[in-house]
Enzyme design. Structure first.
Site, PDB file in Angstrom:
ATOM      1  N   LYS A   1      -0.209   0.198  -4.229  1.00  0.00           N
ATOM      2  CA  LYS A   1      -1.143   0.989  -5.014  1.00  0.00           C
ATOM      3  C   LYS A   1      -2.538   0.419  -4.812  1.00  0.00           C
ATOM      4  O   LYS A   1      -2.787  -0.758  -5.151  1.00  0.00           O
ATOM      5  CB  LYS A   1      -0.747   0.927  -6.497  1.00  0.00           C
ATOM      6  CG  LYS A   1       0.577   1.632  -6.810  1.00  0.00           C
ATOM      7  CD  LYS A   1       0.445   3.135  -6.686  1.00  0.00           C
ATOM      8  CE  LYS A   1       1.644   3.875  -7.275  1.00  0.00           C
ATOM      9  NZ  LYS A   1       1.474   5.348  -7.171  1.00  0.00           N
TER      10      LYS A   1
ATOM     11  N   GLU B   1      -1.382   8.069   0.953  1.00  0.00           N
ATOM     12  CA  GLU B   1      -1.079   9.136  -0.006  1.00  0.00           C
ATOM     13  C   GLU B   1      -2.282   9.442  -0.902  1.00  0.00           C
ATOM     14  O   GLU B   1      -2.917   8.532  -1.444  1.00  0.00           O
ATOM     15  CB  GLU B   1       0.112   8.669  -0.855  1.00  0.00           C
ATOM     16  CG  GLU B   1       0.606   9.674  -1.872  1.00  0.00           C
ATOM     17  CD  GLU B   1       1.856   9.157  -2.599  1.00  0.00           C
ATOM     18  OE1 GLU B   1       2.540   8.251  -2.072  1.00  0.00           O
ATOM     19  OE2 GLU B   1       2.144   9.650  -3.696  1.00  0.00           O
TER      20      GLU B   1
ATOM     21  N   ASP C   1      -0.628   4.223  -1.437  1.00  0.00           N
ATOM     22  CA  ASP C   1      -0.937   5.295  -2.381  1.00  0.00           C
ATOM     23  C   ASP C   1      -2.282   5.025  -3.040  1.00  0.00           C
ATOM     24  O   ASP C   1      -2.438   4.044  -3.769  1.00  0.00           O
ATOM     25  CB  ASP C   1       0.158   5.399  -3.449  1.00  0.00           C
ATOM     26  CG  ASP C   1       0.025   6.682  -4.271  1.00  0.00           C
ATOM     27  OD1 ASP C   1      -0.946   7.435  -4.046  1.00  0.00           O
ATOM     28  OD2 ASP C   1       0.894   6.925  -5.124  1.00  0.00           O
TER      29      ASP C   1
ATOM     30  N   LYS D   1       7.677  15.829  -6.976  1.00  0.00           N
ATOM     31  CA  LYS D   1       8.106  15.182  -8.222  1.00  0.00           C
ATOM     32  C   LYS D   1       8.581  16.268  -9.177  1.00  0.00           C
ATOM     33  O   LYS D   1       7.909  17.286  -9.358  1.00  0.00           O
ATOM     34  CB  LYS D   1       6.950  14.406  -8.862  1.00  0.00           C
ATOM     35  CG  LYS D   1       6.548  13.181  -8.066  1.00  0.00           C
ATOM     36  CD  LYS D   1       5.369  12.466  -8.692  1.00  0.00           C
ATOM     37  CE  LYS D   1       4.997  11.235  -7.870  1.00  0.00           C
ATOM     38  NZ  LYS D   1       3.698  10.673  -8.269  1.00  0.00           N
TER      39      LYS D   1
ATOM     40  N   ASP E   1       0.064  14.183  -2.997  1.00  0.00           N
ATOM     41  CA  ASP E   1       0.860  14.010  -4.212  1.00  0.00           C
ATOM     42  C   ASP E   1       0.228  14.828  -5.341  1.00  0.00           C
ATOM     43  O   ASP E   1       0.627  15.976  -5.585  1.00  0.00           O
ATOM     44  CB  ASP E   1       0.977  12.525  -4.571  1.00  0.00           C
ATOM     45  CG  ASP E   1       1.808  12.277  -5.829  1.00  0.00           C
ATOM     46  OD1 ASP E   1       2.323  13.252  -6.405  1.00  0.00           O
ATOM     47  OD2 ASP E   1       1.947  11.115  -6.252  1.00  0.00           O
TER      48      ASP E   1
HETATM   49 MG    MG Z   1       1.503   9.084  -5.633  1.00  0.00          MG
END
Ligand code: MG
Length: 372
Positions: free
Chosen positions: A162, A219, A192, A268, A244
Site C-alpha cells: 500500500k 492499482e 496499490d 469486490k 479498483d
Molecule cells: Mg485496491
C-alpha cells in the site's frame, strides 16, 4: 420455501494491527451481518462491509438501507434470487454494499437448501484451490520491507504494497525499492496506490519510478472518477494498470473497456452489489480480454468465503486477495482454518460452507434488528 425473517447484526471486529492505506488508518472492521430465516428452518448468512471512501456507504447507513430493504424479502422464495435482487434495485438505487449482504445471504441460503456449495451455483469450479497475497500497510520503507519479509517467511510468494503519497512520490518509490531489495527477485510485488497519486501527471511519474522493481501491476493510481486519466497512465506508465475504486459494477466496466482504461479489474462484492453483479462485471471484462482479481474490503469469514467461492468459479480471475480472516484478531466464522501459508481451500459444504459462531457474534454485536 419462503423467507420468514431477516436479522440485521452490526458488528465491530478488532484487527491484529491497524490497516494503513493512502486515505486512512483503520483499527477495526465494521460490518453488518444479515441472517435470513425460512419457513422450513433453513438459514442463510450474508455480510456487508462498507468502505465510505469507495462506495460512500457508512456502517450506520448500510444498517439503515438493509432495514428498508429487508421487508422486500419477506414471503419470497429465495430460489427467485435474480428477481429479488432486481426488486432491491428498484426500491433503492446504488448502495452496493448493503445489497451485497443480501445477495450473499440468498446464495448461502439457496446453497444450504439445495446441498450445493456457492461455487456450484455460480457455474462450477474453474480450479481446485486458490492462492492469495498478503498486504503490507503504508509505513516507512524499512518497516514495509520488514513486514514483506515476514509475510514471505510465512509462506507467501506475493506481497501487496500500500503506497500513494502525491506529495512525496520519491518516498513511494523508495518503499517499493526497499521491499524488492529485501524479498529478492522471485517474489511477486503488487502495488496499490488507492488513488493516492491523484492526477495522471504524478501517477505516470510514480508508475515509471516503480517500473524497474517489476511490479505485477500498479492499482488505482489516480482519482476514481478519472477513467480518462487512468487510460492515460496505462498508455504511458510501462507497467500493467489495475482499476479498483474506478470500477464498481458492470456499467463502470463497460465504460473502462471502451476507453481501454486499464489492463486488469479488481472485483469486490461490496462494490458490485454481490455475487450476481460480479458475474455480470466479469463477463464484460472477460469478453474484452481483461483479467480480473477478486479483492476485499477486509471482511470477516462470511463475505470472505463468498469472495473465495466467486474466485473459484471464475476462470478469468487470476489473483485473489481474500486475506481478511488473517488480518482479524477475532473472527466470527472460522474461515482462517482454511488458510495455510498462501494456499486457501474453499469450504466444500453447502452454501458458503461455514457456520458463523453465535457466541462470537454476540461478543462483537451492537443492537440487533429483527424484521419478520
Ligand atoms: Mg485496491
Amino acid at each position: 420455501m419462503r423467507i420468514t425473517g431477516v436479522e440485521l447484526i452490526p458488528i465491530r471486529l478488532p484487527l491484529v494491527e491497524p490497516f494503513i492505506i493512502s486515505y486512512g488508518t483503520f483499527p477495526d472492521v465494521e460490518s453488518v451481518l444479515v441472517r435470513l430465516e425460512t419457513d422450513d428452518g433453513t438459514t442463510g448468512w450474508g455480510e456487508g462491509t462498507p468502505d465510505p471512501h469507495v462506495t460512500g456507504e457508512t456502517f450506520g447507513g448500510v444498517l439503515e438501507t438493509l432495514r428498508l430493504l429487508a421487508p422486500t424479502l419477506l414471503g419470497r422464495d429465495p430460489l427467485d434470487r435474480t428477481a429479488l435482487i432486481s426488486d432491491l434495485d428498484r426500491r433503492i438505487s446504488g448502495n452496493p454494499t448493503a445489497k451485497a449482504a443480501i445477495d450473499i445471504a440468498l446464495h448461502d441460503l439457496v446453497g444450504r437448501a439445495t446441498g450445493l456449495p456457492v461455487w456450484a451455483l455460480l457455474g462450477g469450479r474453474s480450479r481446485t484451490h486458490l492462492t492469495i497475497s498478503r498486504v503490507v500497510s503504508m509505513k516507512t520503507p524499512s518497516e514495509m520491507a520488514a513486514d514483506a519479509v515476514a509475510h514471505v517467511g510465512a509462506g507467501f510468494n506475493t506481497v501487496k504494497l500500500k503506497i500513494g503519497d502525491a506529495n512525496d512520490v520519491a518516498l513511494d518509490i523508495r518503499r517499493v525499492a526497499a521491499v524488492r531489495e529485501a524479498v529478492g527477485p522471485d517474489i511477486a510485488i503488487k502495488i496499490d496506490v488507492n488513488q493516492g497519486w491523484r492526477t495522471p501527471g504524478i501517477a505516470i511519474q510514480g508508475a515509471r519510478g516503480v517500473a524497474p522493481y517489476l511490479p505485477a501491476y500498479v492499482e488505482q493510481p489516480v482519482d476514481w472518477r478519472d477513467l480518462e486519466g487512468l487510460a492515460e497512465v496505462r498508455r504511458m506508465a510501462g507497467v500493467p494498470i489495475m482499476a479498483d475504486e474506478a470500477i464498481h459494477d458492470a456499467h463502470d466496466a463497460l465504460r473502462a473497456v471502451s476507453l481501454r482504461a486499464c489492463d486488469l479489474i479488481n472485483i469486490k462484492l461490496m462494490k458490485s452489489g454481490g455475487l450476481l453483479g460480479s458475474l455480470t462485471l466479469n463477463a464484460i471484462a472477460e469478453t474484452a480480454g481483461y483479467t480480473c482479481q477478486v479483492g476485499t474490503m477486509v471482511e470477516s469469514s462470511i463475505a470472505s468465503a463468498a469472495g473465495l467461492h466467486l474466485a473459484l468459479a471464475l476462470a478469468n480471475v487470476h489473483t485473489v486477495e481474500m486475506g481478511g480472516p488473517l488480518m482479524l484478531a477475532e473472527d466470527i466464522g472460522g474461515l482462517s482454518d482454511y488458510y495455510a501459508g498462501e494456499m486457501v481451500r474453499v469450504p466444500a459444504g453447502p452454501g458458503l460452507g461455514i457456520e458463523p459462531n453465535e457466541r462470537a457474534i454476540e461478543r462483537f454485536a451492537g443492537q440487533r434488528i429483527w424484521i419478520h
